[in-house]
Motif scaffolding. Structure first.
Motif, PDB file in Angstrom:
ATOM      1  N   UNK A  77     -66.713 117.525 -33.601  1.00 53.71           N
ATOM      2  CA  UNK A  77     -66.527 119.008 -34.802  1.00 53.71           C
ATOM      3  C   UNK A  77     -65.691 118.836 -35.841  1.00 53.71           C
ATOM      4  N   UNK A  78     -65.996 119.258 -37.138  1.00 51.76           N
ATOM      5  CA  UNK A  78     -64.667 119.156 -38.324  1.00 51.76           C
ATOM      6  C   UNK A  78     -64.425 120.606 -38.178  1.00 51.76           C
ATOM      7  N   UNK A  79     -62.620 121.025 -38.995  1.00 53.40           N
ATOM      8  CA  UNK A  79     -62.731 122.825 -39.312  1.00 53.40           C
ATOM      9  C   UNK A  79     -63.672 123.135 -40.342  1.00 53.40           C
ATOM     10  N   UNK A  80     -63.998 124.105 -40.086  1.00 54.18           N
ATOM     11  CA  UNK A  80     -65.870 124.750 -41.269  1.00 54.18           C
ATOM     12  C   UNK A  80     -64.423 124.682 -42.939  1.00 54.18           C
ATOM     13  N   UNK A  81     -65.685 124.525 -43.509  1.00 61.44           N
ATOM     14  CA  UNK A  81     -65.237 124.083 -44.645  1.00 61.44           C
ATOM     15  C   UNK A  81     -65.876 125.383 -45.159  1.00 61.44           C
ATOM     16  N   UNK A  82     -65.282 125.591 -46.250  1.00 64.81           N
ATOM     17  CA  UNK A  82     -65.748 127.304 -46.856  1.00 64.81           C
ATOM     18  C   UNK A  82     -65.642 126.954 -48.978  1.00 64.81           C
ATOM     19  N   UNK A  83     -67.054 126.942 -49.150  1.00 65.64           N
ATOM     20  CA  UNK A  83     -68.010 126.484 -49.761  1.00 65.64           C
ATOM     21  C   UNK A  83     -68.076 127.056 -51.125  1.00 65.64           C
ATOM     22  N   UNK A  84     -67.356 129.083 -50.738  1.00 68.48           N
ATOM     23  CA  UNK A  84     -67.316 130.036 -51.528  1.00 68.48           C
ATOM     24  C   UNK A  84     -66.169 129.544 -52.454  1.00 68.48           C
ATOM     25  N   UNK A  85     -66.661 129.347 -53.914  1.00 64.14           N
ATOM     26  CA  UNK A  85     -65.946 129.229 -55.618  1.00 64.14           C
ATOM     27  C   UNK A  85     -65.037 130.459 -54.942  1.00 64.14           C
ATOM     28  N   UNK A  86     -65.419 132.070 -54.692  1.00 63.05           N
ATOM     29  CA  UNK A  86     -64.292 132.456 -55.473  1.00 63.05           C
ATOM     30  C   UNK A  86     -63.016 132.971 -53.951  1.00 63.05           C
ATOM     31  N   UNK A  87     -63.285 132.425 -53.163  1.00 64.21           N
ATOM     32  CA  UNK A  87     -61.839 132.052 -52.262  1.00 64.21           C
ATOM     33  C   UNK A  87     -61.250 131.053 -52.267  1.00 64.21           C
ATOM     34  N   UNK A  88     -61.293 130.108 -53.315  1.00 64.74           N
ATOM     35  CA  UNK A  88     -60.803 128.917 -53.071  1.00 64.74           C
ATOM     36  C   UNK A  88     -59.820 128.452 -53.593  1.00 64.74           C
ATOM     37  N   UNK A  89     -58.541 128.051 -53.585  1.00 65.31           N
ATOM     38  CA  UNK A  89     -57.328 128.047 -54.762  1.00 65.31           C
ATOM     39  C   UNK A  89     -57.172 126.660 -54.575  1.00 65.31           C
ATOM     40  N   UNK A  90     -57.235 126.330 -55.972  1.00 68.42           N
ATOM     41  CA  UNK A  90     -56.775 125.139 -56.512  1.00 68.42           C
ATOM     42  C   UNK A  90     -55.692 124.314 -56.996  1.00 68.42           C
ATOM     43  N   UNK A  91     -54.678 123.680 -56.213  1.00 69.32           N
ATOM     44  CA  UNK A  91     -53.267 123.641 -56.814  1.00 69.32           C
ATOM     45  C   UNK A  91     -53.168 122.514 -57.721  1.00 69.32           C
ATOM     46  N   UNK A  92     -52.695 122.104 -59.119  1.00 63.61           N
ATOM     47  CA  UNK A  92     -53.000 121.595 -60.067  1.00 63.61           C
ATOM     48  C   UNK A  92     -51.629 120.885 -60.443  1.00 63.61           C
ATOM     49  N   UNK A  93     -52.057 119.286 -60.614  1.00 67.37           N
ATOM     50  CA  UNK A  93     -50.912 118.538 -60.598  1.00 67.37           C
ATOM     51  C   UNK A  93     -51.024 117.384 -61.962  1.00 67.37           C
TER      52      UNK A  93
END
Length: 363
Positions: A272-288
């Motif tokens: 099993x793998x950790x649950x993947x949340x694909x809801x774009x409203x709750x995804x926090x991207x970090x940028x470099x």
């Protein structure tokens, strides 16, 4: 349906979190044209019921091969049965006497079933790790699994699992049309394989190989806040650099998640793998953002990053990978590289060659 062909191989060189056990299947052949089947010890399965038990499905088929037989049998029972009978529905010519089956019989379950032999007469059994596979609720797709049963004299077969299973749990607010699995080291993970009957723990790739497996979700599988399970039948192996999952939605959008740590898949276990949340409203991207001069760049190590993308600044965009590097071929003197990731907690530079500026203001 089982696909069966005859193969004669003159010379082949043999090469070498909590996981749930799946269940064995026992088969008894009591007469010339009928196979009686029941479920036995926890090792393998053809389909799971709500108790995570092995059950047969309507019209399941197995191939039986021995020194005197090469026959196809079809299940007479109903989906969900844990016992029942298989009726012989077809047969071919028995194997050549040069193939040394002895007094053993073998039964194969899978989308593709065939046999062959090494030049020394050792029997080989062929099956397939499919791509695409078909989504089935709380189970893997029909005929995606592969099992082999062995009988010695008494015609009683205990089937053993040949492959392993990867279970993804996905949440979100869209519907999935397909999921593509690919190793980050571009390992071969699907195609026709074969086993020597002397050792079912080792397999070899034979034909139609690919570095990806696609799980076809048909008209769409709707996601919700509760995780939905998606099963892949995969070879028992280690993804040395992790793997990448690309989820395509019915609205034309997609989501990608990458793991960077080695992940091992064992035979007849569910990883099993950790649950993947694909809801774009709750995804926090970090940028470099990196300003770079030169022809070659190695990206920083971003600890715990699970997915993202890299815009190399020369028109090429790729999936984020912990080991990413890039050769610039556009002859420009400088580039701005933008890395967007999910989950990263720290950044580490291995090489500053050519780097003139790093912007972490959005990290």
């Amino acid at each position: 349906m089982v696909k069966s062909i005859f193969l004669s191989l003159l010379a082949i060189v043999l090469v070498a979190c909590t996981r749930d056990k799946v269940e064995d299947v026992m088969v008894n052949i009591d007469s010339e044209d009928t196979v009686y089947a029941s479920i036995d010890a926890p090792e393998c399965r053809v389909e799971l019921n709500d108790k995570c038990q092995t059950v047969w499905t309507k019209d399941d088929e197995i191939m039986v091969v021995s020194a005197n037989e090469y026959s196809l049998y079809r299940f007479n029972g109903n989906t969900g049965d844990r016992s029942g009978s298989f009726k012989k529905i077809g047969y071919g010519n028995p194997p050549s006497a040069s193939i040394k089956f002895g007094n053993k019989s073998y039964a194969l379950y899978g989308n593709y079933s065939s046999y062959g032999a090494y030049s020394n007469g050792t029997p080989l059994l062929f099956t397939e790790i499919q791509s695409p596979q078909t989504y089935k609720e709380e189970s893997y797709g029909l005929y995606a699994n592969a099992m082999v049963g062995t009988s010695e004299g008494d015609n009683n077969f205990i089937f053993k699992n040949l492959l392993g299973y990867l279970r993804l749990s996905v949440t979100g607010n869209r519907s999935i049309s397909k999921i593509t699995l690919m190793g980050n080291d571009k390992e071969t993970i699907s195609g026709i394989i074969y086993f020597a009957t002397t050792d079912f723990s080792q397999f070899n790739w034979h034909a139609n190989t690919s570095s990806s497996i696609v799980l076809d979700c048909g008209a769409g599988v709707a996601l919700s806040a509760e995780p939905t399970s998606f099963y892949f039948v995969v070879p028992p192996m280690t993804f040395q650099k992790g793997f990448t999952v690309t989820i395509d939605f019915t609205d034309g959008t997609s989501y990608t998640q990458t793991t960077s740590k080695a992940i091992s898949i064992e035979r007849n276990t569910i990883q099993p793998m950790k649950a993947i949340n694909t809801n774009p409203d709750s995804i926090e991207y970090k940028e470099v953002t990196i300003d770079h001069t030169g022809e070659y760049i190695i990206t920083p190590l971003l600890e715990n990053a699970i997915s993202g993308s890299i815009d190399w600044g020369d028109g090429e965009v790729s999936l984020f990978n912990k080991f990413s590097s890039h050769d610039f071929v556009d002859k420009k003197s400088s580039h701005t590289i933008k890395i967007e990731v999910v989950g990263a907690t720290a950044i580490e530079l291995e090489s500053c060659e050519g780097v003139s500026k790093i912007d972490l203001s959005n990290f």
